[in-house]
Design an enzyme around this catalytic site. Structure first.
Site, mmCIF file in Angstrom:
data_model
loop_
_atom_site.group_PDB
_atom_site.id
_atom_site.type_symbol
_atom_site.label_atom_id
_atom_site.label_comp_id
_atom_site.label_asym_id
_atom_site.label_seq_id
_atom_site.Cartn_x
_atom_site.Cartn_y
_atom_site.Cartn_z
ATOM 1 N N TYR A 66 -3.289 -1.549 10.534
ATOM 2 C CA TYR A 66 -3.268 -2.253 9.318
ATOM 3 C C TYR A 66 -1.977 -1.764 8.279
ATOM 4 O O TYR A 66 -1.316 -2.678 7.608
ATOM 5 C CB TYR A 66 -4.356 -1.723 8.434
ATOM 6 C CG TYR A 66 -4.184 -2.091 6.904
ATOM 7 C CD1 TYR A 66 -4.187 -3.168 6.422
ATOM 8 C CD2 TYR A 66 -4.214 -0.747 6.109
ATOM 9 C CE1 TYR A 66 -4.136 -3.485 4.893
ATOM 10 C CE2 TYR A 66 -4.111 -0.953 4.828
ATOM 11 C CZ TYR A 66 -3.852 -2.248 4.192
ATOM 12 O OH TYR A 66 -3.602 -2.542 2.815
ATOM 13 N N HIS A 67 -1.931 -0.491 8.125
ATOM 14 C CA HIS A 67 -0.834 -0.315 7.173
ATOM 15 C C HIS A 67 0.636 -0.524 7.696
ATOM 16 O O HIS A 67 1.251 -1.207 6.974
ATOM 17 C CB HIS A 67 -0.990 1.327 7.009
ATOM 18 C CG HIS A 67 -1.796 2.146 6.252
ATOM 19 N ND1 HIS A 67 -2.919 2.463 6.847
ATOM 20 C CD2 HIS A 67 -1.819 2.014 4.907
ATOM 21 C CE1 HIS A 67 -3.751 2.894 5.697
ATOM 22 N NE2 HIS A 67 -3.344 2.815 4.658
ATOM 23 N N THR B 12 0.773 -1.432 0.065
ATOM 24 C CA THR B 12 -0.076 0.004 0.024
ATOM 25 C C THR B 12 0.958 1.110 -0.146
ATOM 26 O O THR B 12 1.996 1.251 0.507
ATOM 27 C CB THR B 12 -0.814 -0.155 1.320
ATOM 28 O OG1 THR B 12 -1.667 1.361 1.224
ATOM 29 C CG2 THR B 12 -0.527 -0.225 2.618
ATOM 30 N N SER C 206 -1.768 3.522 10.508
ATOM 31 C CA SER C 206 -2.724 2.659 11.055
ATOM 32 C C SER C 206 -2.053 0.936 11.447
ATOM 33 O O SER C 206 -1.122 0.798 10.809
ATOM 34 C CB SER C 206 -3.997 2.424 10.409
ATOM 35 O OG SER C 206 -3.653 1.448 9.227
ATOM 36 N N LYS D 164 1.422 -4.099 6.463
ATOM 37 C CA LYS D 164 2.157 -4.232 5.215
ATOM 38 C C LYS D 164 3.418 -3.743 5.233
ATOM 39 O O LYS D 164 4.340 -4.484 4.301
ATOM 40 C CB LYS D 164 1.282 -2.988 4.200
ATOM 41 C CG LYS D 164 0.062 -3.398 4.083
ATOM 42 C CD LYS D 164 -0.442 -4.608 3.076
ATOM 43 C CE LYS D 164 -1.775 -4.774 2.523
ATOM 44 N NZ LYS D 164 -1.984 -6.034 1.831
#
Ligand code: NAD
Ligand code: USQ
Length: 392
Positions: free
Chosen positions: A181-182, A144, A179, A185
């Site tokens: 989530y990020h 991302t 975040s 990655k």
């Protein structure tokens, strides 16, 4: 080419599987269906109804005469991952199969831990399976643009040349994700880069921007081939949300000042970029990064574009930002590598937004206004968060 698509029941995985099948590749479709479980957990659903994976595969077979092999299982189960690779024997793997919502990962401790375990462990299982079964497989991994955050310098494609105290090296570009989530990655990227270095694996990390749109050449062939379209406050991405909000007569929810700028791309370009990466594989031992977006816009600009394309009245609202992020900042990110490979972008114009608004109009009876407000608060994960016991 034999291509295994991981996360093939999802928003991007399903149209990618169809597209690669259409282009003559032998496609295997892997998914655990956990995304559908998040819908049940949060009480939300795709605006566009989607059939079960096996049904969608059957419809595709009837229409195209082409088959797709389903593999149902969880990447966190190493036995499943190793068996699937041994059975399908892919030349390439396209890995979409992760928990991909930043707000979901910020609901509370349990959702943050779940997101990182699901994503990082699934990816690690895959790397170990590739190392043991076939080191020639090309891994095309969805990363991302949010891995980089919003630094006050130009963002490069994965790596930056740095001169420090008289010595120069090319190093991974600094990461400031926004975040848990990020962050997952970023951890994946590090694990993949390391695996390429020690085992000679080949990988392309596609640092993708925010995707918009719902229709592709293949999904348009039959209503039952549709892919999902999320607009809720947890899984809906910004432009998709704004289109649904306009149609529902809901004010467009610009978080904070709206100067947040993000790289964006049409869903059709996701398919094209993945295909270009597959056709031009990384070399043995190579870990490379492509920044996968075509244009950047501020959130305010996106809201104005939707208001401009919609035939009715649209109110643009300023909503208190549930996230901790810069709301006005410098943003300039390189994105030439996919263009150099031949990408011809579908740019965001009024016609594209009109086609998204038409999708929202078609399914306006399914819009649930109660799911639009953001429900995860970056500053206080315990206040508005879901209960940990409701995790899948
Ligand atoms: P999605 O949630 O619609 O699809 C992901 C799919 O992966 C789901 O069907 C889910 O069931 C499956 N999955 C998740 N964990 C799994 C596991 N452990 N084992 C097996 N299957 C699992 O998401 P999407 O929007 O299609 O995104 C796909 C990928 O692209 C993600 O990795 C995401 O981070 C990345 N990405 C998405 C966007 C976007 O705007 N949608 C932008 C940039 C990057
Ligand atoms: N935003 C609003 N109003 C909304 C929704 C979002 O102002 O109603 C703002 C957010 O605050 C943020 C920006 O729009 O600044 C983007 O938010 P988003 O929800 O559209 O996207 P994001 O959370 O960044 O995540 C999505 C995907 C994720 C992918 C990422 C690419 O869900 O899987 O990794 O886009 S990127 O943004 O480049 O990191």
């Amino acid at each position: 080419m034999r291509v295994l698509v991981l996360g093939a029941d999802g928003y991007l995985g399903w149209p990618t599987a169809l597209h690669l099948s259409h282009r003559g590749h032998a496609v295997g479709a892997v998914d655990s269906f956990v995304r559908r479980q998040y819908d049940y957990e949060l009480g939300v659903s795709s605006l566009v109804p989607i059939g079960q994976l096996h049904r969608r595969i059957k419809v595709w077979e009837e229409i195209s005469g082409l088959s797709i092999d389903p593999f149902v299982g969880d990447l966190n189960d190493p036995g499943f991952v190793f068996d699937t690779l041994r059975t399908f024997r892919p030349d390439a793997i396209v890995h979409f199969a992760e928990q991909r919502s930043a707000p979901y990962s910020m609901i509370d401790r349990a959702h943050a831990v779940y997101t990182q375990v699901n994503n990082v462990v699934g990816n690690l299982n895959l790397l170990f399976a590739m190392a043991e079964i076939d080191r020639n497989i090309h891994l095309v991994k969805l990363g991302t643009m949010g891995e980089y955050g919003t630094p006050n310098i130009d963002i490069e494609e994965g790596f930056i040349e740095i001169t420090h105290r008289g010595r120069t090296d090319t190093l991974p570009f600094p990461k400031q994700p926004g975040s848990y989530y990020h962050l997952s990655k970023v951890h994946d990227s590090n694990n993949i880069m390391f695996a390429c270095r020690i085992w000679g694996l080949r990988s392309t990390d596609l640092n993708q921007g925010v995707v918009y749109g719902q229709e592709t050449d293949e999904t348009l062939l039959h209503p039952e081939l549709a892919t999902r379209f999320d607009y809720d406050g947890v899984f809906g991405t910004v432009l998709n949300r704004f289109c649904v909000q306009a149609v529902a007569g809901h004010p467009l929810t610009v978080y904070g000042a709206g100067g947040q700028t993000r790289g964006m791309l049409n869903i059709r370009d996701t398919l094209a970029c993945v295909e270009l990466a597959l056709e031009n594989p990384a070399a043995e031992g190579e870990y490379r990064v492509f920044n996968q977006f075509t244009e950047s816009f501020s959130i305010r600009e996106l809201a104005e574009k939707v208001a401009d394309a919609f035939s009715g009245k649209v109110e643009i609202a300023t909503v208190p930002n549930p996230r901790v992020e810069k709301e006005e900042h410098y943003y300039r990110a390189a994105h030439t590598k996919l263009l150099d490979l031949g990408l011809i972008p579908h740019l965001l114009d009024r016609t594209t937004i009109a086609s998204m608004l038409a999708v929202a109009e078609r399914y306006r009876d399914r819009i649930d206004l109660g799911t639009i407000a953001p429900s995860a608060d970056w500053r206080d994960p315990s206040v508005r968060g879901q209960k940990a016991s409701s995790l899948p």
